[in-house]
Design a protein around this motif. Structure first.
Motif, PDB file in Angstrom:
ATOM      1  N   ASP A 172     -15.244   8.633  -1.198  1.00 43.80           N
ATOM      2  CA  ASP A 172     -13.965   7.971  -1.445  1.00 43.80           C
ATOM      3  C   ASP A 172     -12.806   8.807  -0.920  1.00 43.80           C
ATOM      4  N   LEU A 173     -12.882  10.113  -1.105  1.00 45.11           N
ATOM      5  CA  LEU A 173     -11.840  11.005  -0.606  1.00 45.11           C
ATOM      6  C   LEU A 173     -11.776  10.944   0.919  1.00 45.11           C
ATOM      7  N   ALA A 174     -12.922  10.890   1.569  1.00 45.56           N
ATOM      8  CA  ALA A 174     -12.951  10.795   3.034  1.00 45.56           C
ATOM      9  C   ALA A 174     -12.292   9.497   3.497  1.00 45.56           C
ATOM     10  N   THR A 175     -12.504   8.412   2.771  1.00 48.45           N
ATOM     11  CA  THR A 175     -11.891   7.123   3.120  1.00 48.45           C
ATOM     12  C   THR A 175     -10.379   7.200   2.989  1.00 48.45           C
ATOM     13  N   VAL A 176      -9.883   7.782   1.896  1.00 46.33           N
ATOM     14  CA  VAL A 176      -8.439   7.927   1.687  1.00 46.33           C
ATOM     15  C   VAL A 176      -7.846   8.820   2.771  1.00 46.33           C
ATOM     16  N   GLU A 177      -8.515   9.934   3.074  1.00 46.25           N
ATOM     17  CA  GLU A 177      -8.033  10.853   4.116  1.00 46.25           C
ATOM     18  C   GLU A 177      -7.951  10.154   5.470  1.00 46.25           C
ATOM     19  N   LYS A 178      -8.941   9.346   5.799  1.00 42.40           N
ATOM     20  CA  LYS A 178      -8.948   8.626   7.079  1.00 42.40           C
ATOM     21  C   LYS A 178      -7.782   7.633   7.135  1.00 42.40           C
ATOM     22  N   ALA A 179      -7.575   6.896   6.028  1.00 35.69           N
ATOM     23  CA  ALA A 179      -6.470   5.934   5.988  1.00 35.69           C
ATOM     24  C   ALA A 179      -5.131   6.639   6.168  1.00 35.69           C
ATOM     25  N   LEU A 180      -4.938   7.758   5.489  1.00 37.05           N
ATOM     26  CA  LEU A 180      -3.674   8.496   5.614  1.00 37.05           C
ATOM     27  C   LEU A 180      -3.493   9.067   7.016  1.00 37.05           C
TER      28      LEU A 180
ATOM     29  N   ILE B 287      -4.626   7.747   9.790  1.00 35.38           N
ATOM     30  CA  ILE B 287      -4.265   6.615  10.651  1.00 35.38           C
ATOM     31  C   ILE B 287      -2.798   6.266  10.463  1.00 35.38           C
ATOM     32  N   LEU B 288      -2.334   6.217   9.204  1.00 30.96           N
ATOM     33  CA  LEU B 288      -0.928   5.919   8.951  1.00 30.96           C
ATOM     34  C   LEU B 288      -0.015   6.982   9.552  1.00 30.96           C
ATOM     35  N   ARG B 289      -0.380   8.269   9.410  1.00 32.17           N
ATOM     36  CA  ARG B 289       0.424   9.346  10.013  1.00 32.17           C
ATOM     37  C   ARG B 289       0.502   9.189  11.521  1.00 32.17           C
ATOM     38  N   MET B 290      -0.629   8.844  12.145  1.00 33.76           N
ATOM     39  CA  MET B 290      -0.663   8.661  13.596  1.00 33.76           C
ATOM     40  C   MET B 290       0.249   7.508  14.005  1.00 33.76           C
ATOM     41  N   TRP B 291       0.175   6.395  13.286  1.00 28.30           N
ATOM     42  CA  TRP B 291       1.004   5.247  13.619  1.00 28.30           C
ATOM     43  C   TRP B 291       2.477   5.577  13.476  1.00 28.30           C
ATOM     44  N   ILE B 292       2.833   6.298  12.438  1.00 30.65           N
ATOM     45  CA  ILE B 292       4.239   6.658  12.233  1.00 30.65           C
ATOM     46  C   ILE B 292       4.723   7.562  13.353  1.00 30.65           C
ATOM     47  N   THR B 293       3.937   8.578  13.700  1.00 27.04           N
ATOM     48  CA  THR B 293       4.385   9.521  14.730  1.00 27.04           C
ATOM     49  C   THR B 293       4.338   8.916  16.126  1.00 27.04           C
TER      50      THR B 293
ATOM     51  N   GLY C 152       5.507   6.067  16.760  1.00 23.88           N
ATOM     52  CA  GLY C 152       6.665   5.192  16.854  1.00 23.88           C
ATOM     53  C   GLY C 152       6.328   3.716  16.782  1.00 23.88           C
ATOM     54  N   ARG C 153       5.145   3.397  16.283  1.00 22.47           N
ATOM     55  CA  ARG C 153       4.775   1.984  16.161  1.00 22.47           C
ATOM     56  C   ARG C 153       5.584   1.338  15.042  1.00 22.47           C
ATOM     57  N   ASP C 154       5.730   0.060  15.139  1.00 30.57           N
ATOM     58  CA  ASP C 154       6.480  -0.678  14.133  1.00 30.57           C
ATOM     59  C   ASP C 154       5.557  -0.989  12.955  1.00 30.57           C
ATOM     60  N   VAL C 155       5.229   0.042  12.188  1.00 28.57           N
ATOM     61  CA  VAL C 155       4.283  -0.088  11.089  1.00 28.57           C
ATOM     62  C   VAL C 155       4.890  -0.904   9.951  1.00 28.57           C
ATOM     63  N   PHE C 156       6.148  -0.705   9.665  1.00 25.19           N
ATOM     64  CA  PHE C 156       6.795  -1.332   8.524  1.00 25.19           C
ATOM     65  C   PHE C 156       7.495  -2.616   8.954  1.00 25.19           C
ATOM     66  N   ASP C 157       6.691  -3.634   9.235  1.00 21.73           N
ATOM     67  CA  ASP C 157       7.248  -4.894   9.712  1.00 21.73           C
ATOM     68  C   ASP C 157       7.580  -5.862   8.583  1.00 21.73           C
ATOM     69  N   SER C 158       7.294  -5.485   7.343  1.00 21.53           N
ATOM     70  CA  SER C 158       7.629  -6.338   6.204  1.00 21.53           C
ATOM     71  C   SER C 158       7.822  -5.474   4.956  1.00 21.53           C
TER      72      SER C 158
ATOM     73  N   ASP D 121       6.446  -5.992   2.126  1.00 19.48           N
ATOM     74  CA  ASP D 121       5.141  -5.812   1.486  1.00 19.48           C
ATOM     75  C   ASP D 121       4.391  -4.617   2.082  1.00 19.48           C
ATOM     76  N   THR D 122       4.508  -4.416   3.389  1.00 20.06           N
ATOM     77  CA  THR D 122       3.866  -3.282   4.037  1.00 20.06           C
ATOM     78  C   THR D 122       4.471  -1.976   3.536  1.00 20.06           C
ATOM     79  N   VAL D 123       5.785  -1.929   3.433  1.00 24.07           N
ATOM     80  CA  VAL D 123       6.467  -0.736   2.926  1.00 24.07           C
ATOM     81  C   VAL D 123       6.029  -0.464   1.492  1.00 24.07           C
ATOM     82  N   LYS D 124       5.988  -1.498   0.669  1.00 26.64           N
ATOM     83  CA  LYS D 124       5.589  -1.320  -0.730  1.00 26.64           C
ATOM     84  C   LYS D 124       4.155  -0.798  -0.835  1.00 26.64           C
ATOM     85  N   SER D 125       3.252  -1.334  -0.025  1.00 26.28           N
ATOM     86  CA  SER D 125       1.858  -0.872  -0.050  1.00 26.28           C
ATOM     87  C   SER D 125       1.748   0.583   0.379  1.00 26.28           C
ATOM     88  N   TYR D 126       2.474   0.945   1.428  1.00 24.47           N
ATOM     89  CA  TYR D 126       2.472   2.330   1.909  1.00 24.47           C
ATOM     90  C   TYR D 126       2.961   3.277   0.821  1.00 24.47           C
TER      91      TYR D 126
END
Length: 185
Positions: free
Chosen positions: A42-50, A52-58, A60-66, A68-73
Motif C-alpha cells: 500500500d505504501l508503494a502504491t501511495v508513493e507511486k501516485a505521489l 506521478i503527481l509531482r512529475m505532472w506538477i513540475t 507544467g501540465r494542467d493537472v488542476f483542471d477542476s 474536484d481535482t484540487v480537492k482530491s489532491y
C-alpha cells in the motif's frame, strides 16, 4: 508456510522547531506519519501516485483542471493528518501548478498563519495566483469565522504583490470544501 506480513513499527515523529522548514511530504521526518502504518504494498502504491503527481506538477501540465481535482489532491496530502496544517498551491499566470508547499503546522484545532511568509513564498515561486488549503482533523468542514478572516487577510496581503487568491480549500479525511464554490472568496 507462515504469513510474514506484519505492520512496521512507526518511527518516532520529530516535529520541526519554530522557523525550521517542514520536510517535504513523503520524506523521513515529514508530518505525514500516518503513512508509516501502511503495508509495504500500500505504501508503494501511495508513493507511486505521489511521484506521478509531482512529475505532472513540475512538467507544467494542467493537472488542476477542476475544483474536484484540487480537492482530491489536497485530501491526499492533508486529509488524514492528526493536527492542522496550512498549505499553498502556487500557480503561474496560466493557473498551472508551480509548487505545493506545507507552510505551517499547528495543533489539533488551529494553526498560526503569517501572511508575510505566504507572500514571500509566492514571490520566491514567482507565482501569479495561489490556492490556499488547510485541514480540519475534526472532520467538520465548515469554515470558522477565523478561517474567513484569514482568507481575506491573505487575499489583501497577496494583492499588494499582484498575486490572486483563487480558492481556500478545507479538507478532512473524507471530504473537502471549496470556499470559492460557497461564495466565501
Amino acid at each position: 508456510m507462515a504469513n510474514t506480513t506484519t505492520r512496521r513499527k512507526p518511527a518516532p515523529l520529530r516535529h520541526p522547531k519554530a522557523g525550521e522548514p517542514l520536510p517535504e511530504y513523503g520524506t523521513a521526518g515529514a508530518s505525514n506519519h500516518y503513512r508509516r502504518h501502511l503495508y509495504a504494498r500500500d505504501l508503494a502504491t501511495v508513493e507511486k501516485a505521489l511521484s506521478i503527481l509531482r512529475m505532472w506538477i513540475t512538467d507544467g501540465r494542467d493537472v488542476f483542471d477542476s475544483t474536484d481535482t484540487v480537492k482530491s489532491y489536497l485530501q491526499l496530502h492533508l486529509g488524514a493528518e492528526p493536527v492542522e496544517h496550512f498549505a499553498v498551491i502556487f500557480l503561474d499566470s496560466q493557473n498551472r501548478a508551480i509548487a505545493f508547499e506545507r507552510m505551517f503546522t499547528g495543533t489539533l484545532t488551529q494553526t498560526s498563519v503569517y501572511p508575510r511568509e505566504v507572500a514571500l513564498a509566492a514571490l520566491r515561486h514567482n507565482a501569479a495566483a495561489v490556492i490556499l488549503a488547510h485541514n480540519h482533523p475534526s472532520g467538520n468542514l465548515l469554515p470558522s469565522r477565523a478561517d474567513e478572516v484569514l482568507t481575506q487577510s491573505l487575499k489583501t496581503a497577496l494583492a499588494l504583490v499582484d498575486v490572486r487568491v483563487l480558492d481556500h480549500v478545507i479538507v478532512s479525511a473524507g471530504a473537502a470544501l471549496s470556499m470559492a464554490e460557497k461564495g466565501l472568496i
